[in-house]
Design a protein around this motif. Structure first.
Motif, mmCIF file in Angstrom:
data_model
loop_
_atom_site.group_PDB
_atom_site.id
_atom_site.type_symbol
_atom_site.label_atom_id
_atom_site.label_comp_id
_atom_site.label_asym_id
_atom_site.label_seq_id
_atom_site.Cartn_x
_atom_site.Cartn_y
_atom_site.Cartn_z
ATOM 1 N N LEU A 42 0.936 -0.955 -0.101
ATOM 2 C CA LEU A 42 0.041 -0.038 0.201
ATOM 3 C C LEU A 42 0.733 1.122 0.010
ATOM 4 C CD1 LEU A 42 -2.722 1.551 0.327
ATOM 5 C CD2 LEU A 42 -2.574 1.207 2.727
ATOM 6 N N ALA A 43 0.685 2.286 -0.764
ATOM 7 C CA ALA A 43 1.151 3.363 -1.022
ATOM 8 C C ALA A 43 0.131 4.494 -0.812
ATOM 9 C CB ALA A 43 2.052 3.594 -2.070
ATOM 10 N N THR A 44 0.298 5.696 -0.405
ATOM 11 C CA THR A 44 -0.308 7.031 -0.530
ATOM 12 C C THR A 44 0.407 7.987 -1.576
ATOM 13 O OG1 THR A 44 0.789 7.999 1.485
ATOM 14 C CG2 THR A 44 -1.331 6.604 1.437
ATOM 15 N N GLY A 45 -0.384 8.870 -2.029
ATOM 16 C CA GLY A 45 0.316 9.674 -3.123
ATOM 17 C C GLY A 45 -0.486 10.529 -3.819
ATOM 18 N N GLU A 46 -0.041 11.042 -5.016
ATOM 19 C CA GLU A 46 -1.066 12.030 -5.655
ATOM 20 C C GLU A 46 -0.870 11.546 -7.298
ATOM 21 O OE1 GLU A 46 1.112 15.497 -4.450
ATOM 22 O OE2 GLU A 46 -0.548 16.076 -3.058
ATOM 23 N N ILE A 47 -1.878 11.976 -7.885
ATOM 24 C CA ILE A 47 -1.940 11.881 -9.328
ATOM 25 C C ILE A 47 -1.984 13.080 -9.895
ATOM 26 C CG2 ILE A 47 -3.409 11.093 -11.277
ATOM 27 C CD1 ILE A 47 -3.698 8.260 -10.280
ATOM 28 N N TYR A 48 -0.936 13.305 -10.849
ATOM 29 C CA TYR A 48 -1.511 14.683 -11.773
ATOM 30 C C TYR A 48 -2.098 14.274 -13.078
ATOM 31 C CZ TYR A 48 2.250 16.955 -9.022
ATOM 32 O OH TYR A 48 3.140 17.406 -7.946
ATOM 33 N N ASP A 49 -3.507 14.806 -12.707
ATOM 34 C CA ASP A 49 -4.675 14.024 -13.624
ATOM 35 C C ASP A 49 -4.482 14.430 -15.014
ATOM 36 O OD1 ASP A 49 -5.407 16.593 -13.246
ATOM 37 O OD2 ASP A 49 -7.258 16.356 -12.427
ATOM 38 N N GLN A 50 -3.870 15.442 -15.476
ATOM 39 C CA GLN A 50 -3.811 15.606 -16.692
ATOM 40 C C GLN A 50 -2.668 15.196 -17.527
ATOM 41 O OE1 GLN A 50 -6.252 17.105 -18.568
ATOM 42 N NE2 GLN A 50 -7.283 17.736 -16.736
ATOM 43 N N GLN A 51 -1.636 14.478 -16.728
ATOM 44 C CA GLN A 51 -0.754 13.946 -17.128
ATOM 45 C C GLN A 51 -0.782 12.418 -16.906
ATOM 46 O OE1 GLN A 51 2.324 16.170 -14.538
ATOM 47 N NE2 GLN A 51 2.998 17.268 -16.276
ATOM 48 N N ASP A 52 -1.563 11.987 -16.021
ATOM 49 C CA ASP A 52 -1.836 10.745 -15.801
ATOM 50 C C ASP A 52 -0.535 10.019 -15.088
ATOM 51 O OD1 ASP A 52 -4.221 10.635 -16.883
ATOM 52 O OD2 ASP A 52 -3.516 9.969 -18.928
ATOM 53 N N LYS A 93 -4.151 17.952 -9.542
ATOM 54 C CA LYS A 93 -3.537 16.507 -8.833
ATOM 55 C C LYS A 93 -5.061 16.276 -7.864
ATOM 56 C CE LYS A 93 -0.532 19.017 -5.460
ATOM 57 N NZ LYS A 93 0.664 19.169 -5.054
ATOM 58 N N GLN A 94 -4.659 14.842 -7.831
ATOM 59 C CA GLN A 94 -5.549 14.208 -6.924
ATOM 60 C C GLN A 94 -4.898 13.459 -5.625
ATOM 61 O OE1 GLN A 94 -9.037 14.659 -6.841
ATOM 62 N NE2 GLN A 94 -9.156 15.601 -9.026
ATOM 63 N N PRO A 95 -5.304 13.378 -4.596
ATOM 64 C CA PRO A 95 -4.720 12.634 -3.628
ATOM 65 C C PRO A 95 -5.356 11.338 -3.822
ATOM 66 C CG PRO A 95 -6.306 13.853 -2.524
ATOM 67 C CD PRO A 95 -6.079 14.459 -4.005
ATOM 68 N N VAL A 96 -4.391 10.165 -3.690
ATOM 69 C CA VAL A 96 -4.814 8.747 -4.043
ATOM 70 C C VAL A 96 -4.207 7.683 -2.954
ATOM 71 C CG1 VAL A 96 -5.445 9.272 -6.338
ATOM 72 C CG2 VAL A 96 -2.987 8.460 -5.703
ATOM 73 N N ASN A 97 -4.940 6.493 -2.968
ATOM 74 C CA ASN A 97 -4.319 5.207 -2.396
ATOM 75 C C ASN A 97 -4.058 4.450 -3.559
ATOM 76 O OD1 ASN A 97 -5.044 6.232 0.334
ATOM 77 N ND2 ASN A 97 -6.824 4.885 0.381
ATOM 78 N N ALA A 98 -2.897 3.846 -3.637
ATOM 79 C CA ALA A 98 -2.374 3.258 -4.507
ATOM 80 C C ALA A 98 -2.059 1.783 -4.179
ATOM 81 C CB ALA A 98 -0.982 3.482 -5.330
ATOM 82 N N ILE A 99 -2.612 0.792 -4.574
ATOM 83 C CA ILE A 99 -2.362 -0.577 -3.989
ATOM 84 C C ILE A 99 -1.638 -1.478 -5.186
ATOM 85 C CG2 ILE A 99 -3.548 -2.795 -2.948
ATOM 86 C CD1 ILE A 99 -5.809 -0.863 -2.138
ATOM 87 N N PHE A 100 -0.523 -1.703 -4.715
ATOM 88 C CA PHE A 100 0.437 -2.788 -5.774
ATOM 89 C C PHE A 100 0.107 -4.011 -5.607
ATOM 90 C CE2 PHE A 100 2.046 1.617 -5.599
ATOM 91 C CZ PHE A 100 2.443 1.926 -6.833
#
Length: 247
Positions: A42-52, A93-100
């Motif tokens: 599990l990681a937390t982070g951000e996505i720059y939504d226009q750049q994906d 940008k959007q704050p997200v949880n990323a599950i790998f």
């Protein structure tokens, strides 16, 4: 029996014992399961939504900066910024949880579901919870990796509402994926969630969906300084696969 014969007998016995130990170790290695070996991180982070572009921060201090695909590509146009203003691609940008989820085994496996467990409820994010990452169910061949991404803005509002209803100031939240085999694999570490919205902030937010699968409240609502969940889950008739993620 002479001393030479005794010495020879001892050496022979030691060689025989060594051969037996080697045979047993080889047999144990051969019996190593060839089934799914799944690591969930599990990681937390951000996505720059226009750049994906995803920036994922792991609890051990590692960071991954990577491109992620949109689930539903849009043809949204970006207005041209005023002269001297930052470009929207650089600030949106959007704050997200990323599950790998990594398949480190020798056979293919499918990921069927992903849920978040807390002491007071469990819920399953729907497809609308994110515009990026992989969609479940998903099949992973040996060596493949899936990335499940959930936006945190609406999740924060939802969790604040639930915690307010139960009078809880903070709690642990742990992602768990369910495989096609019925095995459940948890993430390597839970998140600490706090009821951090003020009354004014919460009142200003629109109504949100509270359709969840409620679980009975648990007495362990405080967050101790431990890695694992401090509460006991209701026993299930499924096997629990090991999490092979490194800390």
């Amino acid at each position: 029996m002479s001393k030479g014969q005794i010495f020879f007998a001892i050496i022979t016995a030691m060689i025989a014992a060594s051969g037996l130990v080697w045979t047993i170790l080889s047999w144990l290695r051969a019996r190593k399961p060839d089934g799914p070996m799944i690591a969930v991180q599990l990681a937390t982070g951000e996505i720059y939504d226009q750049q994906d572009q995803l920036i994922a921060n792991f609890p051990n201090g590692n960071r991954r900066n990577m491109h992620v695909d949109k689930i539903q590509p849009t043809n949204e146009k970006i207005s041209r910024p005023r002269k001297g203003a930052p470009h929207p691609r650089d600030v949106s940008k959007q704050p997200v949880n990323a599950i790998f989820v990594q398949n480190r085994g020798k056979t293919a496996v499918s990921i069927r579901r992903c849920e978040y467990l807390t002491p007071i409820l469990q819920f399953e994010p729907q497809r609308a919870a994110s515009r990026w990452g992989d969609v479940l169910p998903k099949r992973l061949e040996p060596g493949d990796e899936a990335i499940l991404i959930h936006e945190r803005t609406e999740m924060r509002v939802f969790l604040n509402g639930v915690m307010r209803d139960h009078g809880v100031a903070q709690m642990l939240m742990l992602p768990v994926v369910t495989l096609g085999t019925g095995h459940e694999v948890s993430a390597n570490i839970p998140l600490v969630i706090k009821a951090d919205m003020t009354d004014d902030e919460f009142a200003a937010v629109k109504n949100f969906d509270k359709e969840v699968k409620l679980e009975p409240p648990n007495e362990f609502l405080d967050v101790p300084k431990r890695r694992r969940l401090p509460w006991q889950r209701k026993p299930k008739k499924t096997l629990i696969a090991r999490n092979f993620a490194e800390d």
